[in-house]
Design an enzyme around this catalytic site. Structure first.
Site, PDB file in Angstrom:
ATOM      1  N   GLU A 169      11.550   1.280 -40.065  1.00 18.18           N
ATOM      2  CA  GLU A 169      12.072   2.657 -39.987  1.00 18.18           C
ATOM      3  C   GLU A 169      13.575   2.770 -39.765  1.00 18.18           C
ATOM      4  OE1 GLU A 169       9.753   4.819 -37.102  1.00 18.18           O
ATOM      5  OE2 GLU A 169       7.879   4.517 -38.194  1.00 18.18           O
ATOM      6  N   GLU A 285      -0.051   0.783 -42.548  1.00 14.95           N
ATOM      7  CA  GLU A 285      -0.520   1.536 -41.371  1.00 14.95           C
ATOM      8  C   GLU A 285      -1.362   2.717 -41.828  1.00 14.95           C
ATOM      9  OE1 GLU A 285       2.775   2.520 -38.775  1.00 14.95           O
ATOM     10  OE2 GLU A 285       3.707   0.564 -39.054  1.00 14.95           O
TER      11      GLU A 285
END
Ligand code: XIL
Length: 378
Positions: A169, A285
């Site tokens: 991220e 995820e």
């Protein structure tokens, strides 16, 4: 042309046939039935396509041990390999939780995804304390900590981890800005005053793996990878790393998705684009939230709702479409990892706010949901 002409009636027949086909397809979808048992192993079903994983905490190793052993051939630590949890003080590591997960994987011949060396969240405060932004000596200190951290984790888990989320991220969602900076929560960027820390994270990872003679892969992992502007930024980061002589093997699409977002075609384009750039793809995820009316710009979240039969069917159809897409792209996708196992323990119950969500394949009582049957029925 008169509607009784042969051409018109054959058109009509084609239309009726098409209508019947669509209906048949719809019925087939609704026909997915629960049998009460989940006797088809998920990972075996997909073994020739990609590995199938679950993110876990140590408690899962007993609460859903049977499900993990039977259905999954990959694990990720949901939290316990992150910097803060595993390296809580300078020079002190806390391995017990990560070790428990790694040992479960070893004992069951599973592989692991190493999640994650560098993220702007779940960092220990000691790591940045006393460091001044842009100060050369402080940047060297931080680099040394990072190097030590990466070497320690690679050395300890290389036998079971086959790919690492080196950086997580680090790309900004804001237009006109490529990298997440201090104002968007990155202490790494704030101290380095640039994205240079990403270079060092990949460099130290590559060196640590080479020193071990390891074949583990190096990934960059993020959300919103299906948003073209974000993917372009990610691919420009990849180019930058490569232009500096570094290797990056793949991109993880987190897959925190919803019943209606992103579209299959957006996911397909992202997979194509990533693999055209010479990178592997993983879905890292995966969970499918039932909340489709959140507004992230105003932080207006949809109110808690019940998991009705209709939502369960909608979710099963969505999971089936996704897995058929993954299967069709199996040459490009290395793994699909769910962010949890059963709906009683999902981070989405607390994110973006406290509210029950039902995003996984097994329900609150660990029984298989319609979605499980939908993706194993082929
Ligand atoms: C989440 C965990 O599931 C939570 O338990 C924790 O409180 C916060 O982090 N993107 C990631 C994951 O890369 O590490 C996050 O995991 C979910 C979002």
């Amino acid at each position: 042309m008169n509607s009784n002409s042969p051409r018109a009636s054959s058109k009509g027949i084609i239309l009726i046939l098409a209508f019947m086909l669509i209906n048949l397809y719809g019925c087939r979808q609704l026909e997915i039935k629960k049998t009460g048992t989940a006797d088809v192993s998920l990972y075996k079903k997909y073994e020739s396509y990609f590995s199938v994983g679950a993110a876990v905490a140590p408690k899962h190793l007993s609460s859903v041990a049977d499900i993990l052993e039977f259905h999954f051939n990959r694990l990720a630590a949901e939290n316990d390999m992150k910097f803060g949890p595993i390296h809580p003080a300078a020079g002190r590591y806390s391995f017990s939780n990560a070790d428990a997960i790694a040992n479960f994987a070893r004992n069951n011949s599973m592989t692991m995804t190493g999640h994650t060396f560098v993220w702007h969240r779940q960092q220990p405060s000691w790591l940045f304390s006393g460091l001044s932004p842009g100060n050369t000596r402080d940047i060297e200190t931080l680099k040394n900590q990072l190097k030590n951290h990466i070497e320690t984790l690679v050395n300890r888990y290389d036998d079971v981890v086959d790919n690492w989320d080196v950086v997580n991220e680090a790309i900004s969602d804001t237009g006109g800005k490529t990298y997440r900076d201090g104002s968007e929560g990155s202490e790494w960027y704030r101290i380095f005053q640039s994205e240079e820390y990403i270079y060092w994270a990949f460099k130290y990872s590559q060196d640590a793996l080479a020193a071990k003679g390891s074949n583990a892969k190096l990934y960059y992992n993020d959300y919103n990878v299906t948003v073209p502007s974000k993917l372009n930024k990610i691919l420009s980061m990849v180019q930058w790393l490569r232009s500096r002589g570094l290797r990056i093997d793949g991109i993880g699409l987190q897959g925190h998705w919803k019943l209606d977002w992103p579209t299959l075609s957006d996911i397909r384009s992202a997979i194509n684009k990533i693999s055209t750039a010479g990178l592997e793809v993983k879905i890292s995820e995966l969970d499918i939230s039932i909340y489709t009316n959140d507004d992230w710009s105003t932080h207006a979240w949809e109110a808690e709702k019940a998991f009705t039969e209709q939502l369960e069917t909608q979710q099963a159809v969505r999971y089936r479409e996704l897995f058929m897409l993954f299967k069709a792209n199996s040459g490009r996708i290395t793994s699909v990892t769910f962010w949890g196992v059963s709906d009683d323990a999902t981070w989405l119950d607390y994110h973006p706010k406290r509210r029950n969500d039902y995003p996984l394949l097994f329900d609150d009582r660990h029984k298989p949901k319609l979605a499980y049957y939908a993706i194993t029925d082929f």
